[in-house]
Design an enzyme around this catalytic site. Structure first.
Site, PDB file in Angstrom:
ATOM      1  N   LYS A   1      44.153  50.946  33.842  1.00 45.11           N
ATOM      2  CA  LYS A   1      42.928  50.671  33.099  1.00 45.11           C
ATOM      3  C   LYS A   1      41.737  51.093  33.945  1.00 45.11           C
ATOM      4  O   LYS A   1      41.859  51.345  35.141  1.00 45.11           O
ATOM      5  CB  LYS A   1      42.823  49.172  32.767  1.00 45.11           C
TER       6      LYS A   1
ATOM      7  N   GLU B   1      42.083  44.635  24.205  1.00 44.80           N
ATOM      8  CA  GLU B   1      40.671  44.299  24.401  1.00 44.80           C
ATOM      9  C   GLU B   1      40.464  43.123  25.348  1.00 44.80           C
ATOM     10  O   GLU B   1      39.741  42.186  25.048  1.00 44.80           O
ATOM     11  CB  GLU B   1      39.968  44.034  23.056  1.00 44.80           C
ATOM     12  N   THR B   2      41.103  43.193  26.509  1.00 43.42           N
ATOM     13  CA  THR B   2      40.927  42.170  27.533  1.00 43.42           C
ATOM     14  C   THR B   2      40.432  42.825  28.822  1.00 43.42           C
ATOM     15  O   THR B   2      40.862  43.912  29.170  1.00 43.42           O
ATOM     16  CB  THR B   2      42.260  41.451  27.813  1.00 43.42           C
ATOM     17  N   ILE B   3      39.514  42.143  29.519  1.00 39.55           N
ATOM     18  CA  ILE B   3      39.078  42.620  30.828  1.00 39.55           C
ATOM     19  C   ILE B   3      39.267  41.502  31.847  1.00 39.55           C
ATOM     20  O   ILE B   3      39.212  40.316  31.510  1.00 39.55           O
ATOM     21  CB  ILE B   3      37.606  43.103  30.833  1.00 39.55           C
TER      22      ILE B   3
END
Length: 221
Positions: A214, A42-44
């Site tokens: 991603k 859950e990282t952007i």
């Protein structure tokens, strides 16, 4: 440093760096011992460079699917749950405490030359992030890849005494790693994701890349 005694000069000294470098061998696997490190998704990451070559490099992670489970009333934005990365062992450097940040791997990257940004980039992927940052830098500056090539390149990650290789890693490389003592495994999953913009001041060019691992894309407007 606000919570424990740290000798930062020693930590950043040439002696400490040389000690770390001397542990590296291309013919023998180094024993790092047993590790117990949580990995979180859950990282952007995103980067933007404008017409004047002002660069922004930003990374955000809510740590777990719904972060803390709390949202802002006005925006609906989820608050992060990085506090889960604290430890509770007394006197541990990462022991939970007020006004203290937990250990984490959130690393927005910016490479400067003569105080000018020449690469704005970041890599996501839990504990892989610091390794991924180095991989991308190696690919761009040591092997002259463009940002897209550097991000596309097959990856490997050593975690909990296993060298996890993406399917794109050459079989001959895996055989040599095994010969040097590594326990390798092939993973159907991928390691991290990233975005990058290289700035060419001489020709006035921006060269962008977006990791296919991603969601994301490189866009010039």
């Amino acid at each position: 440093p606000n919570f424990i005694n740290m000798d930062l000069e020693k930590l950043l000294s040439k002696t400490t760096i040389e000690e770390a470098v001397n542990k590296i061998s291309l013919s023998k696997c180094y024993d790092v011992g047993n590790l117990n490190i949580p990995a979180h998704p859950e990282t952007i990451y995103l980067t933007v460079v404008d017409k004047d070559f002002n660069a922004v490099s930003i990374i955000n992670s809510i740590c777990y699917v719904f972060g803390s489970g709390i949202t802002s009333n006005n925006t609906g934005i989820l608050f992060q749950n990085r506090g889960t990365n604290f430890r509770i062992e007394k006197n541990h450097p990462n022991c939970i405490d007020g006004l203290k940040r937990p250990l984490h791997t959130i690393i927005p990257g910016l490479v400067l030359n003569d105080n000018k940004p020449i690469l704005s980039y970041g890599v996501m992927g839990g504990q892989y992030q610091p390794v991924g940052h180095v991989h991308v830098l190696n690919n761009i500056f040591d092997y002259n890849m463009n940002p897209q090539e550097a991000l596309d390149f097959p990856r490997a990650f050593h975690f909990n005494n296993k060298y996890m290789l993406e399917l794109g890693v050459d079989k001959n490389i895996e055989d040599q790693l095994k010969k040097n003592g590594h326990e390798t495994i092939r993973v159907n999953d991928t390691h991290g994701g990233g975005q990058a913009i290289r700035i060419n001041w001489k020709d006035g060019l921006l060269i962008g890349g977006s990791d296919p691992r991603k969601d994301g894309f490189a866009l010039g407007i």
